[in-house]
Scaffold this motif. Structure first.
Motif, PDB file in Angstrom:
ATOM      1  N   ASP A 151       0.866  -1.173   0.000  1.00 18.73           N
ATOM      2  CA  ASP A 151       0.000   0.000   0.000  1.00 18.73           C
ATOM      3  C   ASP A 151       0.903   1.223   0.000  1.00 18.73           C
ATOM      4  O   ASP A 151       2.034   1.164   0.509  1.00 18.73           O
ATOM      5  N   ILE A 152       0.416   2.343  -0.550  1.00 19.67           N
ATOM      6  CA  ILE A 152       1.252   3.537  -0.594  1.00 19.67           C
ATOM      7  C   ILE A 152       0.473   4.772  -0.157  1.00 19.67           C
ATOM      8  O   ILE A 152      -0.761   4.795  -0.175  1.00 19.67           O
ATOM      9  N   MET A 153       1.224   5.782   0.230  1.00 22.77           N
ATOM     10  CA  MET A 153       0.704   7.134   0.424  1.00 22.77           C
ATOM     11  C   MET A 153       1.598   8.058  -0.391  1.00 22.77           C
ATOM     12  O   MET A 153       2.828   8.033  -0.232  1.00 22.77           O
ATOM     13  N   PHE A 154       1.008   8.830  -1.309  1.00 25.52           N
ATOM     14  CA  PHE A 154       1.781   9.706  -2.187  1.00 25.52           C
ATOM     15  C   PHE A 154       1.395  11.156  -1.924  1.00 25.52           C
ATOM     16  O   PHE A 154       0.219  11.522  -2.027  1.00 25.52           O
ATOM     17  N   LEU A 155       2.389  11.979  -1.585  1.00 24.78           N
ATOM     18  CA  LEU A 155       2.157  13.385  -1.284  1.00 24.78           C
ATOM     19  C   LEU A 155       3.143  14.262  -2.050  1.00 24.78           C
ATOM     20  O   LEU A 155       4.345  14.001  -2.039  1.00 24.78           O
ATOM     21  N   ILE A 156       2.640  15.297  -2.702  1.00 25.51           N
ATOM     22  CA  ILE A 156       3.507  16.314  -3.272  1.00 25.51           C
ATOM     23  C   ILE A 156       3.931  17.256  -2.136  1.00 25.51           C
ATOM     24  O   ILE A 156       3.089  17.716  -1.352  1.00 25.51           O
ATOM     25  N   ILE A 157       5.233  17.545  -2.051  1.00 26.25           N
ATOM     26  CA  ILE A 157       5.739  18.425  -1.005  1.00 26.25           C
ATOM     27  C   ILE A 157       5.971  19.833  -1.549  1.00 26.25           C
ATOM     28  O   ILE A 157       5.519  20.822  -0.986  1.00 26.25           O
ATOM     29  N   TYR A 158       6.720  19.931  -2.643  1.00 30.67           N
ATOM     30  CA  TYR A 158       7.010  21.211  -3.287  1.00 30.67           C
ATOM     31  C   TYR A 158       6.687  21.098  -4.773  1.00 30.67           C
ATOM     32  O   TYR A 158       6.878  20.032  -5.348  1.00 30.67           O
ATOM     33  N   PRO A 159       6.213  22.201  -5.395  1.00 28.89           N
ATOM     34  CA  PRO A 159       5.902  23.503  -4.817  1.00 28.89           C
ATOM     35  C   PRO A 159       4.611  23.466  -3.994  1.00 28.89           C
ATOM     36  O   PRO A 159       3.796  22.545  -4.153  1.00 28.89           O
ATOM     37  N   LEU A 160       4.433  24.458  -3.166  1.00 24.32           N
ATOM     38  CA  LEU A 160       3.282  24.473  -2.263  1.00 24.32           C
ATOM     39  C   LEU A 160       1.958  24.411  -3.021  1.00 24.32           C
ATOM     40  O   LEU A 160       0.995  23.794  -2.563  1.00 24.32           O
ATOM     41  N   ARG A 219       6.772   9.339  -1.602  1.00 26.02           N
ATOM     42  CA  ARG A 219       5.973   8.118  -1.718  1.00 26.02           C
ATOM     43  C   ARG A 219       6.326   7.234  -0.528  1.00 26.02           C
ATOM     44  O   ARG A 219       7.469   6.813  -0.379  1.00 26.02           O
ATOM     45  N   MET A 220       5.323   6.965   0.319  1.00 27.17           N
ATOM     46  CA  MET A 220       5.508   6.148   1.510  1.00 27.17           C
ATOM     47  C   MET A 220       4.986   4.749   1.203  1.00 27.17           C
ATOM     48  O   MET A 220       3.819   4.581   0.839  1.00 27.17           O
ATOM     49  N   ASN A 221       5.848   3.762   1.322  1.00 30.45           N
ATOM     50  CA  ASN A 221       5.521   2.388   0.933  1.00 30.45           C
ATOM     51  C   ASN A 221       5.389   1.490   2.153  1.00 30.45           C
ATOM     52  O   ASN A 221       6.256   1.498   3.032  1.00 30.45           O
ATOM     53  N   TYR A 222       4.328   0.701   2.177  1.00 27.42           N
ATOM     54  CA  TYR A 222       4.098  -0.250   3.275  1.00 27.42           C
ATOM     55  C   TYR A 222       3.985  -1.654   2.689  1.00 27.42           C
ATOM     56  O   TYR A 222       3.097  -1.931   1.871  1.00 27.42           O
ATOM     57  N   TYR A 223       4.917  -2.531   3.087  1.00 27.72           N
ATOM     58  CA  TYR A 223       4.939  -3.913   2.612  1.00 27.72           C
ATOM     59  C   TYR A 223       4.631  -4.841   3.786  1.00 27.72           C
ATOM     60  O   TYR A 223       5.502  -5.099   4.624  1.00 27.72           O
ATOM     61  N   PRO A 224       3.392  -5.346   3.875  1.00 24.80           N
ATOM     62  CA  PRO A 224       3.075  -6.249   4.983  1.00 24.80           C
ATOM     63  C   PRO A 224       3.710  -7.620   4.776  1.00 24.80           C
ATOM     64  O   PRO A 224       4.127  -7.963   3.662  1.00 24.80           O
ATOM     65  N   PRO A 225       3.811  -8.421   5.846  1.00 26.42           N
ATOM     66  CA  PRO A 225       4.295  -9.797   5.672  1.00 26.42           C
ATOM     67  C   PRO A 225       3.406 -10.551   4.696  1.00 26.42           C
ATOM     68  O   PRO A 225       2.221 -10.243   4.542  1.00 26.42           O
ATOM     69  N   CYS A 226       3.987 -11.552   4.036  1.00 26.87           N
ATOM     70  CA  CYS A 226       3.235 -12.333   3.048  1.00 26.87           C
ATOM     71  C   CYS A 226       3.396 -13.815   3.357  1.00 26.87           C
ATOM     72  O   CYS A 226       4.512 -14.277   3.627  1.00 26.87           O
ATOM     73  N   PRO A 227       2.313 -14.588   3.324  1.00 27.88           N
ATOM     74  CA  PRO A 227       2.422 -16.023   3.621  1.00 27.88           C
ATOM     75  C   PRO A 227       3.293 -16.775   2.617  1.00 27.88           C
ATOM     76  O   PRO A 227       3.888 -17.794   2.955  1.00 27.88           O
ATOM     77  N   ASN A 228       3.361 -16.286   1.381  1.00 28.04           N
ATOM     78  CA  ASN A 228       4.203 -16.917   0.344  1.00 28.04           C
ATOM     79  C   ASN A 228       4.972 -15.827  -0.409  1.00 28.04           C
ATOM     80  O   ASN A 228       4.614 -15.465  -1.540  1.00 28.04           O
ATOM     81  N   ARG A 305       7.837  -4.110   6.211  1.00 30.46           N
ATOM     82  CA  ARG A 305       8.890  -3.217   5.728  1.00 30.46           C
ATOM     83  C   ARG A 305       8.249  -1.919   5.270  1.00 30.46           C
ATOM     84  O   ARG A 305       7.238  -1.929   4.552  1.00 30.46           O
ATOM     85  N   ILE A 306       8.835  -0.809   5.703  1.00 31.42           N
ATOM     86  CA  ILE A 306       8.359   0.515   5.315  1.00 31.42           C
ATOM     87  C   ILE A 306       9.520   1.278   4.695  1.00 31.42           C
ATOM     88  O   ILE A 306      10.652   1.199   5.181  1.00 31.42           O
ATOM     89  N   SER A 307       9.278   1.990   3.624  1.00 33.55           N
ATOM     90  CA  SER A 307      10.305   2.853   3.027  1.00 33.55           C
ATOM     91  C   SER A 307       9.690   4.196   2.668  1.00 33.55           C
ATOM     92  O   SER A 307       8.477   4.318   2.479  1.00 33.55           O
ATOM     93  N   VAL A 308      10.541   5.205   2.602  1.00 34.67           N
ATOM     94  CA  VAL A 308      10.112   6.571   2.278  1.00 34.67           C
ATOM     95  C   VAL A 308      10.945   7.036   1.097  1.00 34.67           C
ATOM     96  O   VAL A 308      12.150   7.269   1.232  1.00 34.67           O
ATOM     97  N   ALA A 309      10.310   7.160  -0.065  1.00 36.65           N
ATOM     98  CA  ALA A 309      11.014   7.549  -1.296  1.00 36.65           C
ATOM     99  C   ALA A 309      10.693   8.997  -1.636  1.00 36.65           C
ATOM    100  O   ALA A 309       9.528   9.347  -1.842  1.00 36.65           O
ATOM    101  N   THR A 310      11.733   9.832  -1.690  1.00 35.95           N
ATOM    102  CA  THR A 310      11.573  11.205  -2.147  1.00 35.95           C
ATOM    103  C   THR A 310      11.865  11.235  -3.639  1.00 35.95           C
ATOM    104  O   THR A 310      12.974  10.911  -4.067  1.00 35.95           O
ATOM    105  N   THR A 311      10.871  11.580  -4.435  1.00 42.12           N
ATOM    106  CA  THR A 311      11.018  11.591  -5.887  1.00 42.12           C
ATOM    107  C   THR A 311      11.151  13.028  -6.370  1.00 42.12           C
ATOM    108  O   THR A 311      10.395  13.908  -5.962  1.00 42.12           O
ATOM    109  N   VAL A 312      12.125  13.265  -7.235  1.00 44.95           N
ATOM    110  CA  VAL A 312      12.408  14.594  -7.761  1.00 44.95           C
ATOM    111  C   VAL A 312      12.198  14.560  -9.272  1.00 44.95           C
ATOM    112  O   VAL A 312      12.794  13.719  -9.960  1.00 44.95           O
TER     113      VAL A 312
END
Length: 369
Positions: A151-160, A219-228, A305-312
């Motif tokens: 699952d993800i959360m995507f937010l624009i930071i700049y420009p305002l 882009r905030m990424n959430y990777y839950p555990p997976c049975p397989n 696993r959670i990661s935070v990707a700053t995309t430019v």
């Protein structure tokens, strides 16, 4: 900065015109409901299924590490290391970047706090079908498409003016943590782009200026555990349509893999390091000298696993083509001139797979209406 956020007009934000993505179930919620098997729609084709490697890899240890402090001081040896990293790997980790452990932990806590909310709360910030701001999953175009285990959360930071503040979670400390981290990353971003400009034979600020009104998103990424975990992918193989991406990983969970010399190589996290990768825009500007590299994310049975990707990335109207210093009689242009908006729309209309953006930039008819 905070005052500007609060006073921004939520109804008049600059909407992303990249395309649409269909709403899909929350993978985190599937796991919360004690899913014992992977639903069929998440099962990858045989040739796409990952080999899961969790032990530290010697090859992974070879991924270049850049001392940001030395780079910022103008150290020529460190700049040469940056050049080789962009040319031969497309990925590198940076240490001594000046972002404090406190700032890093705050943003990790804020992101974790959001994904720990009940689904009913997270849905308040869901992506609309014709927009990409908010919570959900991107690049979903059909009911038959194989989905990713994330699952993800995507937010624009700049420009305002590009912020859609109604999808910023009303979670104590969330905005402040994301703001503080992003302001620090902005400094790191500009230093890296400045050094890349010099390496391409340009004025220090040229690459930054070539973006037009530069966009900076998280882009905030959430990777839950997976049975397989050997049946699914957290994110499928792709290159980024950015100029650069700066990734903050979990310190103790390996999940990212890069395609290096036709082999999927796990990237061992280094505590508090930031992983940087070359995007498709930079590959075009450098006329292929710097390569955007395919990468993917795998999952595991036990850990989130959670990661935070700053995309430019550039403004939608920015036209991309190799810079003049990368063109000669011996090195003709490998890419046609293409508007960033056309590039991104082409990719968004497809399943995120491989180097779809670069393939479009190489097409003879990429300027078709």
């Amino acid at each position: 900065m905070a005052t500007q956020i609060e006073n921004s007009n939520e109804l008049e934000y600059e909407k992303i015109a990249w395309g649409t993505s269909l709403p899909v179930p929350s993978v985190q919620e599937l796991v919360r409901n004690d899913t014992k098997e992977v639903p069929p729609r998440y099962v990858q084709n045989n040739d796409n299924r990952p080999v899961i490697i969790f032990e530290p890899s010697q090859e992974s240890a070879e991924i270049p590490i850049i001392n940001f402090s030395l780079l910022a001081d103008g150290d020529e040896d460190e700049r040469t290391k940056l050049h080789l990293a962009c040319k031969e790997w497309g990925f590198f980790q940076i240490l001594n970047h000046g972002i404090t452990e406190e700032v890093i932990q705050k943003v990790k806590t804020a992101v974790s706090g959001f994904f720990e909310l009940p689904l009913t709360e997270k849905k308040k910030y869901a992506m609309e079908e014709d927009d990409l701001h908010g919570y959900g999953q991107a690049f979903v175009h059909s009911e038959e498409q194989i989905l990713e285990w994330s699952d993800i959360m995507f937010l624009i930071i700049y420009p305002l003016k590009s912020r859609k503040t109604v999808v910023w979670p009303e979670l104590p400390g969330f905005k402040e943590a994301v703001e503080e981290y992003s302001k620090n990353v902005e400094r790191v971003r500009d230093e890296i782009l400045g050094n890349m400009s010099l390496l391409l034979g340009l004025e220090r600020d040229r690459l930054k200026e070539m973006h037009g009104e530069m966009k900076h998103a998280v882009r905030m990424n959430y990777y839950p555990p997976c049975p397989n975990p050997d049946l699914v992918l957290g994110i499928g193989p792709h290159s980024d349509a950015t100029s650069i991406t700066l990734l903050l990983q979990d310190d103790d969970v390996t999940g990212l893999q890069i395609n290096h010399k036709q082999k999927w190589l796990p990237v061992n996290p280094i505590p508090n390091a930031i992983l940087v990768n070359v995007g498709d825009c930079l590959e075009i500007w450098s006329n292929g000298m710097y390569k955007s590299i395919e990468h993917r994310a795998v999952t595991n049975k036990e850990k989130v696993r959670i990661s935070v990707a700053t995309t430019v990335f550039p403004a939608d109207t920015t036209e991309l083509e190799p810079v003049e210093t990368m063109i000669s009689e011996q090195h003709l242009s490998m890419y046609k001139r293409v508007k960033f908006l056309d590039l991104i729309k082409h990719g968004m209309a497809k399943t995120m797979d491989g180097k779809i953006f670069i393939e479009y930039a190489k097409e003879e008819d990429n300027q078709r209406p």
